[in-house]
Motif scaffolding. Structure first.
Motif, mmCIF file in Angstrom:
data_model
loop_
_atom_site.group_PDB
_atom_site.id
_atom_site.type_symbol
_atom_site.label_atom_id
_atom_site.label_comp_id
_atom_site.label_asym_id
_atom_site.label_seq_id
_atom_site.Cartn_x
_atom_site.Cartn_y
_atom_site.Cartn_z
ATOM 1 N N ALA A 52 -0.137 12.562 -0.356
ATOM 2 C CA ALA A 52 1.059 12.557 -1.270
ATOM 3 C C ALA A 52 1.362 13.878 -1.710
ATOM 4 N N GLY A 53 0.230 14.581 -2.266
ATOM 5 C CA GLY A 53 0.437 16.045 -2.660
ATOM 6 C C GLY A 53 0.738 16.952 -1.517
ATOM 7 N N PRO A 74 -1.788 11.352 -7.131
ATOM 8 C CA PRO A 74 -0.726 11.721 -6.824
ATOM 9 C C PRO A 74 0.366 10.480 -6.003
ATOM 10 N N TYR A 75 -0.366 9.506 -5.502
ATOM 11 C CA TYR A 75 0.365 8.331 -5.041
ATOM 12 C C TYR A 75 1.243 7.716 -6.272
ATOM 13 N N ALA A 76 0.501 7.733 -7.418
ATOM 14 C CA ALA A 76 1.406 7.109 -8.421
ATOM 15 C C ALA A 76 2.769 7.989 -8.641
ATOM 16 N N GLY A 77 2.733 9.220 -8.198
ATOM 17 C CA GLY A 77 3.960 10.030 -8.214
ATOM 18 C C GLY A 77 5.044 9.677 -7.345
ATOM 19 N N LEU A 78 4.706 8.920 -6.210
ATOM 20 C CA LEU A 78 5.852 8.673 -5.065
ATOM 21 C C LEU A 78 6.716 7.760 -5.776
ATOM 22 N N TRP A 79 6.383 7.083 -6.688
ATOM 23 C CA TRP A 79 7.552 6.216 -7.160
ATOM 24 C C TRP A 79 6.973 5.856 -8.795
ATOM 25 N N ARG A 80 7.935 6.238 -9.670
ATOM 26 C CA ARG A 80 7.672 6.112 -11.243
ATOM 27 C C ARG A 80 8.950 4.846 -11.611
ATOM 28 N N PRO A 81 8.592 3.930 -12.074
ATOM 29 C CA PRO A 81 9.505 2.871 -12.519
ATOM 30 C C PRO A 81 10.879 3.564 -13.485
ATOM 31 N N ARG A 82 11.885 3.531 -13.102
ATOM 32 C CA ARG A 82 12.794 3.557 -14.333
ATOM 33 C C ARG A 82 12.979 2.813 -15.467
ATOM 34 N N ILE A 119 1.051 -1.065 0.140
ATOM 35 C CA ILE A 119 -0.111 -0.012 0.034
ATOM 36 C C ILE A 119 0.801 1.322 0.013
ATOM 37 N N SER A 120 0.439 2.010 -0.962
ATOM 38 C CA SER A 120 1.437 3.284 -0.969
ATOM 39 C C SER A 120 1.015 4.249 0.000
ATOM 40 N N SER A 121 2.159 4.787 0.534
ATOM 41 C CA SER A 121 1.923 5.926 1.878
ATOM 42 C C SER A 121 2.829 7.009 1.783
ATOM 43 N N ALA A 122 2.163 8.235 1.773
ATOM 44 C CA ALA A 122 3.022 9.425 2.031
ATOM 45 C C ALA A 122 3.861 9.472 3.026
#
Length: 268
Positions: free
Chosen positions: A131-132, A171-179, A110-113
């Motif tokens: 996240a924002g 915004p939670y997708a912005g906490l990690w974007r795959p290289r 689960i994504s968490s800020a």
């Protein structure tokens, strides 16, 4: 296989347990957890009015600001119990088989800020942070979390991150974007609604409920796929309507939903 979920703004406070122990968090995430937690606690203690503005809380947000101000002593519960809301109500991890729960504890994150990524069994306190949100003295949260989460995922056994199914939103997708090197390992899930008229639209409120029901079905079937094609096939075998396109899996939901929106572009 790892499935990334968004959190919920709504959270349930633990009635028993211990305060948060950062030593239980994955090592690559700890430095950022410390920085974000310290900044959040400081803001909520020193300037509740500014905290209310930063956290986008109205007049009834005093309890949440006080909650954040005392995060060091707030009691913890498994993340599966702390996060509430539509997705987690539909997933309902409290009412699945032991084998399905073991699957969920292994394959869901689960994504968490505040904590980066947490798994359902991880003990965390309730908190308020999106996240924002911009916190004083800190860079934007995505800039902080991106390298830490990347390092954490890279440290996982290959079998755990061979395929990452990304169901995060906003915004939670912005906490990690795959290289770029990871692009072949990540597939993004997109939920669509197919009406009785055959038109396909982007979903609104049903989006989270559909994701919860889908993950519940995958858990009971103990699905572990190693590539997008295998995951798409598993969904269809379970009675879902899923279609693969480059970098994405489209999930079509035909349950009733009132909508006056124009059809979104969707290639069949």
């Amino acid at each position: 296989m790892l499935i990334l979920l968004p959190p919920s703004e709504a959270k349930a406070r633990a009635r028993a347990g211990d305060p948060y122990d950062i030593n239980h968090a994955p090592t690559p995430l700890r430095p950022v957890i410390r920085r974000v937690r310290k900044a959040l606690i400081s803001l909520c203690r020193k300037d509740p009015l500014a905290a209310g503005r930063a956290l986008k809380l109205g007049a009834r947000g005093a309890d949440l600001i006080d909650l954040n101000a005392h995060l060091n002593t707030e009691l913890c519960a498994p993340a599966a119990e702390v996060y509430t809301g539509v997705l987690f109500d539909s997933l309902n991890l409290a009412d699945i088989t032991p084998a399905a729960r073991a699957w969920a504890d292994t394959h869901l994150a689960i994504s968490s800020a505040l904590f980066g990524l947490v798994q359902p069994a991880d003990e965390i306190p309730a908190y308020r942070l999106s996240a924002g949100t911009s916190l004083p003295s800190l860079p934007p949260l995505p800039k902080l979390w991106q390298p830490a989460i990347q390092k954490h995922l890279a440290a996982l056994p290959a079998v755990d991150s061979e395929l990452i199914f990304d169901l995060r939103s906003g915004p939670y997708a912005g906490l990690w974007r795959p290289r770029a090197a990871w692009s072949s390992r990540v597939v993004v899930g997109k939920v669509w609604h197919e009406g009785a008229d055959g038109r396909v639209r982007a979903t609104s409120h049903a989006n989270k409920a559909v994701k919860g029901r889908l993950i519940r079905d995958l858990a009971h079937a103990e699905v572990v796929a190693t590539d997008p094609s295998g995951l798409t096939a598993a969904m269809n075998d379970l009675g879902w309507s899923a279609q693969q396109r480059e970098g994405h899996i489209d999930i079509l939901d035909s349950s009733p939903e009132d909508s006056d929106r124009e059809p979104a572009q969707f290639a069949r």
